[in-house]
Design a protein around this motif. Sequence first.
Motif, PDB file in Angstrom:
ATOM      1  N   GLU A 163      17.582  36.087  24.535  1.00 22.00           N
ATOM      2  CA  GLU A 163      16.285  36.367  25.151  1.00 22.00           C
ATOM      3  C   GLU A 163      15.175  35.545  24.504  1.00 22.00           C
ATOM      4  OE1 GLU A 163      13.396  40.188  26.220  1.00 22.00           O
ATOM      5  OE2 GLU A 163      15.377  40.493  25.323  1.00 22.00           O
ATOM      6  N   ARG A 164      15.225  35.396  23.178  1.00 19.02           N
ATOM      7  CA  ARG A 164      14.183  34.642  22.478  1.00 19.02           C
ATOM      8  C   ARG A 164      14.236  33.159  22.795  1.00 19.02           C
ATOM      9  NH1 ARG A 164      16.011  37.464  18.021  1.00 19.02           N
ATOM     10  NH2 ARG A 164      16.827  35.551  17.083  1.00 19.02           N
ATOM     11  N   HIS A 165      15.442  32.628  23.028  1.00 23.16           N
ATOM     12  CA  HIS A 165      15.598  31.179  23.067  1.00 23.16           C
ATOM     13  C   HIS A 165      16.057  30.626  24.418  1.00 23.16           C
ATOM     14  CE1 HIS A 165      14.875  30.918  18.779  1.00 23.16           C
ATOM     15  NE2 HIS A 165      15.747  31.891  18.581  1.00 23.16           N
ATOM     16  N   GLY A 166      15.985  31.404  25.441  1.00 25.13           N
ATOM     17  CA  GLY A 166      16.356  30.898  26.750  1.00 25.13           C
ATOM     18  C   GLY A 166      17.820  30.532  26.849  1.00 25.13           C
ATOM     19  N   ALA A 167      18.663  31.340  26.235  1.00 28.81           N
ATOM     20  CA  ALA A 167      20.109  31.099  26.236  1.00 28.81           C
ATOM     21  C   ALA A 167      20.796  32.197  27.041  1.00 28.81           C
ATOM     22  CB  ALA A 167      20.637  31.077  24.806  1.00 28.81           C
ATOM     23  N   GLU A 168      22.104  32.091  27.164  1.00 27.79           N
ATOM     24  CA  GLU A 168      22.903  33.129  27.795  1.00 27.79           C
ATOM     25  C   GLU A 168      23.963  33.615  26.820  1.00 27.79           C
ATOM     26  OE1 GLU A 168      26.173  31.231  30.574  1.00 27.79           O
ATOM     27  OE2 GLU A 168      24.283  30.151  30.867  1.00 27.79           O
ATOM     28  N   VAL A 169      24.338  34.858  26.955  1.00 33.38           N
ATOM     29  CA  VAL A 169      25.356  35.437  26.078  1.00 33.38           C
ATOM     30  C   VAL A 169      26.738  35.096  26.631  1.00 33.38           C
ATOM     31  CG1 VAL A 169      26.291  37.558  25.093  1.00 33.38           C
ATOM     32  CG2 VAL A 169      23.815  37.299  25.405  1.00 33.38           C
ATOM     33  N   ALA A 170      27.605  34.594  25.771  1.00 31.75           N
ATOM     34  CA  ALA A 170      28.961  34.264  26.183  1.00 31.75           C
ATOM     35  C   ALA A 170      29.719  35.526  26.556  1.00 31.75           C
ATOM     36  CB  ALA A 170      29.688  33.544  25.051  1.00 31.75           C
ATOM     37  N   GLU A 171      30.433  35.480  27.674  1.00 34.70           N
ATOM     38  CA  GLU A 171      31.276  36.615  28.041  1.00 34.70           C
ATOM     39  C   GLU A 171      32.453  36.740  27.079  1.00 34.70           C
ATOM     40  OE1 GLU A 171      32.463  36.742  32.095  1.00 34.70           O
ATOM     41  OE2 GLU A 171      30.435  36.479  32.871  1.00 34.70           O
ATOM     42  N   THR A 172      32.985  35.591  26.654  1.00 39.88           N
ATOM     43  CA  THR A 172      34.039  35.539  25.643  1.00 39.88           C
ATOM     44  C   THR A 172      33.718  34.386  24.703  1.00 39.88           C
ATOM     45  OG1 THR A 172      35.460  33.961  26.808  1.00 39.88           O
ATOM     46  CG2 THR A 172      35.712  36.309  27.374  1.00 39.88           C
ATOM     47  N   PRO A 173      34.240  34.382  23.472  1.00 38.57           N
ATOM     48  CA  PRO A 173      34.007  33.241  22.585  1.00 38.57           C
ATOM     49  C   PRO A 173      34.431  31.911  23.194  1.00 38.57           C
ATOM     50  CG  PRO A 173      34.917  35.077  21.351  1.00 38.57           C
ATOM     51  CD  PRO A 173      34.979  35.472  22.794  1.00 38.57           C
ATOM     52  N   ALA A 174      35.448  31.931  24.050  1.00 36.71           N
ATOM     53  CA  ALA A 174      35.913  30.695  24.672  1.00 36.71           C
ATOM     54  C   ALA A 174      34.835  30.046  25.522  1.00 36.71           C
ATOM     55  CB  ALA A 174      37.154  30.967  25.518  1.00 36.71           C
ATOM     56  N   ASP A 175      33.891  30.836  26.068  1.00 37.12           N
ATOM     57  CA  ASP A 175      32.808  30.271  26.860  1.00 37.12           C
ATOM     58  C   ASP A 175      31.919  29.367  26.003  1.00 37.12           C
ATOM     59  OD1 ASP A 175      33.672  31.671  29.082  1.00 37.12           O
ATOM     60  OD2 ASP A 175      32.336  33.360  28.731  1.00 37.12           O
ATOM     61  N   ALA A 176      31.593  29.824  24.794  1.00 35.85           N
ATOM     62  CA  ALA A 176      30.797  28.988  23.889  1.00 35.85           C
ATOM     63  C   ALA A 176      31.603  27.782  23.411  1.00 35.85           C
ATOM     64  CB  ALA A 176      30.325  29.814  22.698  1.00 35.85           C
ATOM     65  N   GLY A 177      32.908  27.986  23.223  1.00 35.50           N
ATOM     66  CA  GLY A 177      33.756  26.904  22.742  1.00 35.50           C
ATOM     67  C   GLY A 177      34.023  25.819  23.758  1.00 35.50           C
ATOM     68  N   ALA A 178      33.660  26.049  25.013  1.00 39.72           N
ATOM     69  CA  ALA A 178      33.931  25.070  26.071  1.00 39.72           C
ATOM     70  C   ALA A 178      32.722  24.200  26.386  1.00 39.72           C
ATOM     71  CB  ALA A 178      34.396  25.788  27.333  1.00 39.72           C
ATOM     72  N   CYS A 179      31.699  24.226  25.556  1.00 36.85           N
ATOM     73  CA  CYS A 179      30.482  23.447  25.806  1.00 36.85           C
ATOM     74  C   CYS A 179      30.617  22.004  25.304  1.00 36.85           C
ATOM     75  CB  CYS A 179      29.290  24.129  25.153  1.00 36.85           C
ATOM     76  SG  CYS A 179      28.827  25.694  25.939  1.00 36.85           S
ATOM     77  N   ASP A 180      29.655  21.172  25.678  1.00 40.39           N
ATOM     78  CA  ASP A 180      29.676  19.762  25.266  1.00 40.39           C
ATOM     79  C   ASP A 180      29.463  19.613  23.760  1.00 40.39           C
ATOM     80  OD1 ASP A 180      30.001  18.776  27.907  1.00 40.39           O
ATOM     81  OD2 ASP A 180      27.852  18.983  28.272  1.00 40.39           O
ATOM     82  N   ILE A 181      28.551  20.406  23.213  1.00 36.69           N
ATOM     83  CA  ILE A 181      28.334  20.466  21.765  1.00 36.69           C
ATOM     84  C   ILE A 181      28.582  21.908  21.339  1.00 36.69           C
ATOM     85  CG2 ILE A 181      26.696  20.158  19.869  1.00 36.69           C
ATOM     86  CD1 ILE A 181      25.172  18.172  21.629  1.00 36.69           C
ATOM     87  N   VAL A 182      29.369  22.077  20.284  1.00 37.42           N
ATOM     88  CA  VAL A 182      29.714  23.413  19.800  1.00 37.42           C
ATOM     89  C   VAL A 182      29.313  23.500  18.331  1.00 37.42           C
ATOM     90  CG1 VAL A 182      31.529  25.120  19.476  1.00 37.42           C
ATOM     91  CG2 VAL A 182      31.658  23.530  21.415  1.00 37.42           C
ATOM     92  N   VAL A 183      28.531  24.503  17.986  1.00 38.06           N
ATOM     93  CA  VAL A 183      28.077  24.710  16.615  1.00 38.06           C
ATOM     94  C   VAL A 183      28.627  26.025  16.099  1.00 38.06           C
ATOM     95  CG1 VAL A 183      26.083  25.113  15.116  1.00 38.06           C
ATOM     96  CG2 VAL A 183      25.961  23.372  16.910  1.00 38.06           C
ATOM     97  N   THR A 184      29.252  25.992  14.934  1.00 35.39           N
ATOM     98  CA  THR A 184      29.664  27.223  14.259  1.00 35.39           C
ATOM     99  C   THR A 184      28.718  27.450  13.084  1.00 35.39           C
ATOM    100  OG1 THR A 184      31.288  26.004  12.918  1.00 35.39           O
ATOM    101  CG2 THR A 184      32.078  27.005  14.959  1.00 35.39           C
ATOM    102  N   ALA A 185      27.952  28.535  13.160  1.00 34.63           N
ATOM    103  CA  ALA A 185      26.965  28.864  12.134  1.00 34.63           C
ATOM    104  C   ALA A 185      27.139  30.332  11.773  1.00 34.63           C
ATOM    105  CB  ALA A 185      25.558  28.593  12.654  1.00 34.63           C
TER     106      ALA A 185
END
Length: 311
Positions: A163-185
Amino acid sequence: MPLWLSEEDVGSLITPDEAVPVIEESFLRMAAGQVELMPRRRFAVDGGAFAVMAAADRGLGTAGLKSYLAVEGRVQFVVCLFDLADGTLTAMIAADRLGQARTGAASGVAAKHLARPGAASLGLFGAGWQAESQLAAIRAAAPSIGRVVVSSRRAERAAAFAERHGAEVAETPADAGACDIVVTATSSKDPVLRGDWLQEGALVCAIGANDPRRRELDSQVIVRATLVCCDSLEGAKLESGDLIEPVAAGQLDWLEVCELHQIVAGELPGRQGHTDIVVFKSNGIAPWDVAIGHEVVRRARERGVGTEVPV
């Protein structure tokens, strides 16, 4: 007299996106042989650990160290800077926000030089303090990013971040892992990103684990990577569990791992093709602290920010 800068001072002087060119120039001075660094050293104390890292940047005429003590879940950071010309102490800087900005900026530099042209999506594992600067710096360095997907073990934290950053919540971790750039923090001890989630052409920036006993990436990430680079080979061999374990298992050789400054300076090629998977393992190094500290001190003196301390 040396200048004291508080966390509030630092926050008023520089943002993660403004730090990207500062850290890029630090990489260029490293490539030019103008920088000496001492990797982070840790030793145990009652209830926690004490860490020290240091660097001298002849291009800036500045040497410095960052130290921090983590005890009972609390941690406080400080950077001290010295003038190489006369040896005087020039500044003492509260360095939590400073570290956040420089770590994000380093991933921004990686995105600028290693992301696939036109990269349109960013996946974030982690929704905390460091993820915010990663997002700001990468957005600045790769303006083609439009979609941001955040994954966190704490659903409420991911929702608030989105909500703060204009993002969307991943339904599963694989959704975030399928992006062009992936950051693990993350602060996870065990892998949060699986290699089989990555799409062709992905850039992975792994920034959370700087301990040989911790990993954010499973081995398949490394196996699939065409290029693996780090911020410092000497440091990576000490604290990059994400690389140490694959090397021990014969899945990677240290001779295959380059340093990002070599790519930034054009000494080595980066991405060779649109489908290459590239990994940047970031542990955090003292030259970044010296560079960003030098810059905030310059800005502080121009703007009359901070407190002079008699010594």
